[in-house]
Design an enzyme around this catalytic site. Structure first.
Site, PDB file in Angstrom:
ATOM      1  N   THR A   1      35.604  59.691 -10.440  1.00 54.76           N
ATOM      2  CA  THR A   1      35.285  58.294 -10.194  1.00 54.76           C
ATOM      3  C   THR A   1      34.822  57.681 -11.508  1.00 54.76           C
ATOM      4  O   THR A   1      34.198  58.348 -12.326  1.00 54.76           O
ATOM      5  CB  THR A   1      34.142  58.132  -9.182  1.00 54.76           C
ATOM      6  OG1 THR A   1      32.972  58.747  -9.732  1.00 54.76           O
ATOM      7  CG2 THR A   1      34.483  58.800  -7.873  1.00 54.76           C
TER       8      THR A   1
ATOM      9  N   GLU B   1      36.210  58.872  -3.136  1.00 53.47           N
ATOM     10  CA  GLU B   1      35.538  59.832  -2.261  1.00 53.47           C
ATOM     11  C   GLU B   1      36.131  59.856  -0.854  1.00 53.47           C
ATOM     12  O   GLU B   1      35.755  60.697  -0.039  1.00 53.47           O
ATOM     13  CB  GLU B   1      34.038  59.492  -2.167  1.00 53.47           C
ATOM     14  CG  GLU B   1      33.255  59.749  -3.451  1.00 53.47           C
ATOM     15  CD  GLU B   1      33.261  58.562  -4.418  1.00 53.47           C
ATOM     16  OE1 GLU B   1      34.174  57.708  -4.293  1.00 53.47           O
ATOM     17  OE2 GLU B   1      32.376  58.502  -5.279  1.00 53.47           O
TER      18      GLU B   1
ATOM     19  N   LYS C   1      16.607  43.673  -0.836  1.00 55.44           N
ATOM     20  CA  LYS C   1      15.850  44.304   0.247  1.00 55.44           C
ATOM     21  C   LYS C   1      14.525  43.570   0.388  1.00 55.44           C
ATOM     22  O   LYS C   1      13.577  43.832  -0.330  1.00 55.44           O
ATOM     23  CB  LYS C   1      15.647  45.786  -0.057  1.00 55.44           C
ATOM     24  CG  LYS C   1      16.969  46.561  -0.083  1.00 55.44           C
ATOM     25  CD  LYS C   1      16.936  47.817  -0.950  1.00 55.44           C
ATOM     26  CE  LYS C   1      18.329  48.387  -1.143  1.00 55.44           C
ATOM     27  NZ  LYS C   1      19.081  47.810  -2.290  1.00 55.44           N
TER      28      LYS C   1
ATOM     29  N   TRP D   1      17.924  42.980   4.882  1.00 53.61           N
ATOM     30  CA  TRP D   1      18.815  42.863   3.757  1.00 53.61           C
ATOM     31  C   TRP D   1      19.369  41.448   3.622  1.00 53.61           C
ATOM     32  O   TRP D   1      19.750  40.819   4.610  1.00 53.61           O
ATOM     33  CB  TRP D   1      19.992  43.837   3.892  1.00 53.61           C
ATOM     34  CG  TRP D   1      19.616  45.225   3.462  1.00 53.61           C
ATOM     35  CD1 TRP D   1      18.430  45.626   2.930  1.00 53.61           C
ATOM     36  CD2 TRP D   1      20.441  46.383   3.538  1.00 53.61           C
ATOM     37  NE1 TRP D   1      18.446  46.962   2.655  1.00 53.61           N
ATOM     38  CE2 TRP D   1      19.669  47.459   3.020  1.00 53.61           C
ATOM     39  CE3 TRP D   1      21.731  46.634   3.974  1.00 53.61           C
ATOM     40  CZ2 TRP D   1      20.170  48.765   2.937  1.00 53.61           C
ATOM     41  CZ3 TRP D   1      22.223  47.919   3.892  1.00 53.61           C
ATOM     42  CH2 TRP D   1      21.452  48.980   3.379  1.00 53.61           C
TER      43      TRP D   1
END
Lengths: 558, 558
Positions: B194, B338, B451, B456
């Site tokens: 990645t 992933e 946050k 959120w």
């Protein structure tokens, strides 16, 4: 080469392929898809995948808490295709037990033998099938519980030693979620016995892994390729190799299911197609033959049905063409209980689409998917080429192909030599050819093929050639012992009334008109009154072989 | 419950899911399907799947016998999308070694770091990429062999300590069959690093099992659903998560591949679509944006292209609509290295097809397949409902989802807490909602979300709202520390030339016009000259956060 210490390890998660995953996926992401069950009169029963999910959880709770099902207990179903049978399909393997689908068309003695061999503890039965089950129960000592679902007179169970339960009463009030266990994907999930014509039935045990992979294959665009835009009419029984995998495959992609329950006659089938408008259907040729007659007698709007999967036995070309004319695209598939069942499917290759070759490809048994390896073996066990001409016994290998049979509660799985090769491949018992591009054409059953001087002669080819003669009503060809060649063909012929053709004429016809190779022409001929048949109407060649051996046939050698 | 002695065992064959099986299947049953590689001038290179199969065997012989590749040796590719790269894709994992695809767009320092971390022994490189590789070679001590394929000046390799080979010379005369070993399906097959913006690159190692299952999924009708009637234009690079699995998936079903090699500019792409008539294509939005411009400037017949898969980042609605008008049906997909990468695909549900809802569904990231389990977790790690409103970090689980990163030749796989949950699920770093029917809508990256008091706030939502104000050219919103709430949003705004809107006006606009909830409205505001950007043009929010922390921004509190 021994592994090095710094071996590269896969970093992928090790997540097992489980039927519970298919259930949870289908009942959430495809929660609004439906299982519609025909009821014969009035509105069909409609149940969403979300409801099936909730009720599967309730069934699992009932089986575990009320009936004590645990470990790998076998829970049998004696049911038609309906929503409750789908619930059993998911609840039983997902909780870790083994689903055992019983074939309600078997002779009762075989049915009893199978239940006892599998040692089923529970039988879930449709009320309409109680007249079949009730007289058997005294002979089924392992069955502790009978769970009855749907209409039917319960009184036939009076006096049964097994405990009798109502399906809906068992589910009522149970939690609608179940903490499905994380099983080993190679664990047994479902079992199904083959109904071979010789010997005892043999149990095939599917694993979670095999069912999961098979379901993915069914959903591949090159296989059945259904999506949530589709509704499939599942005529093939759920006791017939997991209804060709459709209940599992549909929950993977949200395909709606239309279930005929016990209404498998041509008239209700035509009616449900017209009113529910399925886009796909799956069944054996006999069903389609009946439906075709019905549609000719009483035309219906069946235009929704774009695709029809036919398996179980070969589809006659006339039937395929008749369906094509109705706008239903027939797709041939081949398989058996031991192959889960998807072995081949006849999607014509790109170059043939729209050409004259297309129908020929569609009439083959089809092409093998990636996960089914295939090979042909000749009379001496030698490998034969994929040349479209060399005929040999088909052997297959793959993650959803059987490598053994169930040995019963006290026995190891067993691998009879005539069913499994020395290196573990399944001997299908089918003889055929494979084209260079992997299309299978079956020509005979291995047990019927004539093994003559190290070569094979197809009995079916000779029979078809003989039956194309205008004087011949029926013909069966069987292998008989021969001192020089090992085996040679014996032609048994039923002449049409008033027909006069003699054996020389028929033999010349085979050679000249039907272009049968000279070395394949039968020397032994006999006239019989009718070809003996099995209970399902197939030629019973073992009767002919025995009659020949016993000298009961009047054979002419030419 | 302990297993009983008479446990029912599955009778299925235990056949591993291997890439060699995909190769053998594709190169026999689909032997006439083709890989067509664009050459820039004259006829493209055309190679049948049968030839790819034969040449893959030759490559494996060369790697083993001439170059000494054994065990889990890493063989890297620094290549464009072309037939030789497909051969490497199949030969290397099938022989048991590990394919390592190198991203030729990475900064050279990262590329060197990655090759060294993977300890690649061999690099197969396109001649056109030698100017990139040659200066790196002195820094790649593990690379013993360089194999060069295709046009390009070889002289830049003069003096290299690694042995240099010509790809075609290595293959010449080698046997065209290879006895592929029966590997463990969980063995490493391929790896890909990645290119995260922070920290070292991380290696994801795919197994034979994960590649095989992912390929089946790609071929499911509900996913890309291609068959041998199709040709796919594989624009997404083979070094970009296995070209989204297309080379493997195509060999499972005989889909023809059209490979652009290094000709990724809009003009040659348009030309190859017109002349080769692919039915499907896969690429990131940027490529499509460029192609669209090209088609407007110089119209071409692109009517063959019925289906276009877009992933990598969200497809702007305008682009989707523009493609729809050209008859190309855009299908959104989401994934990451992933996730192999297929995580979701946006096929609208049956009820939405043909309605106004359809476009909205197509603009989501899509629906999870059966094998990808998903859950959302809120700021405190709590599970959030699939209600289409609750936004949380997406976590996924499944047989083709990473559960760790590669630790390098001397290290164990590692599982950083910010990437994997305590029970092994992948934390995707993406924040979004999931609808009750399983459609994912991403709203932010987890690292950018604010946050605030256990809730959120999406930075992206605030930015989009701000940028819809006529006076605002650009806006970036970042989290800054707040004594009371933990974090609060800081709005950094670039005004258009001559614009006069003040912070109160913008704040009212957010509340009244954009309907942002009051508790989400920023108190801290600043005007900046331009939003800092990363090398690939994304907002570089860590620069803004640092500038705020260092007191470099002139912040007004309102």
């Amino acid at each position: 080469m021994s592994p090095r210490e710094d071996a590269v390890l896969s970093t992928m998660q090790d997540v097992p392929l489980l039927i519970s995953r298919i259930l949870v996926h289908g009942s959430t992401i495809h929660g609004t898809s439906q299982v519609t069950t025909w009821t014969g009169e009035g509105e069909p029963q409609r149940r969403s995948f979300a409801e099936i999910g909730a009720r599967s959880a309730q069934l699992a709770h009932a089986l575990r808490d009320d009936l004590g099902v645990a470990g790998d207990d076998r829970v049998a179903t004696l049911m038609w295709n309906n929503a409750e049978h789908v619930e059993a399909y998911f609840a039983i393997p997902s909780m870790g037990a083994v689903l055992h689908t019983l074939n309600l068309r078997l002779p009762v003695e075989q049915l009893a033998w199978i239940v006892n061999h599998a040692a089923d503890r529970v039988v879930i039965v449709n009320g309409s099938l109680l007249p079949l089950l009730a007289p058997l129960l005294p002979h089924l000592p392992t069955v502790e519980h009978v769970v009855v679902s749907g209409p039917g007179d319960r009184s036939v169970l009076d006096g049964a030693t097994a405990q009798v339960h109502e399906y809906e009463e068992l589910l009522a009030g149970k939690p609608t979620a179940f903490d499905w266990p994380e099983l080993d994907e190679r664990q047994a999930a479902a079992m199904c016995y083959t109904s071979g014509t010789t010997g005892d039935p043999k149990g095939v045990v599917f694993s979670h892994r095999s069912v999961y992979l098979h379901s993915m294959q069914v959903n591949m665009a090159q296989s059945m390729g259904l999506t949530d835009q589709d509704t499939t009419l599942v005529v093939v029984p759920q006791f017939h190799v997991n209804a060709w995998g459709l209940p599992h495959a549909t929950f993977m992609t949200g395909v709606n299911m239309l279930m005929p329950d016990r209404f498998l006659q041509p008239a209700p089938l035509a009616e449900m197609i017209e009113s529910e408008r399925p886009t796909h259907a799956a069944a054996v040729p006999t069903i389609w033959q009946g439906l075709l007659g019905e549609l000719h007698a009483k035309p219906r709007d069946v235009s929704s049905l774009g695709q029809v999967t036919i398996g179980g036995s070969a589809c006659p070309p006339s039937l395929m063409e008749a369906f094509d004319k109705l706008g239903m695209r027939v797709c041939h598939a081949w398989g058996m209980t031991e192959t889960s069942p998807l072995g081949t499917i006849a999607r014509p290759p790109a170059h043939a689409v729209g050409t004259e070759e297309e129908l020929a490809y569609r009439l083959t048994q089809g092409r093998f998917p990636t996960s089914v390896e295939a090979r042909l073996r000749g009379p001496g066990g030698e490998r034969l080429p994929w040349d479209g001409e060399s005929a040999g016994e088909l052997e297959v290998r793959g993650p959803w192909i059987a490598g053994a049979y169930y040995g019963g509660a006290s026995g190891e799985p067993f691998r009879p030599d005539d069913k499994f090769s020395e290196d573990g491949w399944l001997k299908t018992g089918d003889v055929g050819t494979i084209s260079p591009d992997g299309f299978l054409t079956l020509t005979d059953r291995a047990k019927d093929v004539i093994k003559s001087g190290g070569e094979w002669i197809s009995s079916v080819e000779l029979e078809n050639a003989l039956m194309s003669h205008p004087d011949v009503a029926e013909a069966a060809v069987v292998a008989v012992p021969d001192d020089k060649w090992g085996e040679r063909p014996l032609a048994t012929v039923v002449l049409k009334e008033g027909a006069t053709a003699d054996f020389e004429t028929l033999r010349s016809f085979l050679a000249d008109e039907a272009q049968i190779a000279k070395w394949q022409l039968p020397e032994r001929w006999t006239i019989i009154g009718a070809v003996p048949k099995t209970s399902v109407g197939k030629f019973d060649k073992k009767v002919l072989r025995r009659q020949y051996a016993d000298g009961e046939l009047d054979v002419t050698q030419i």
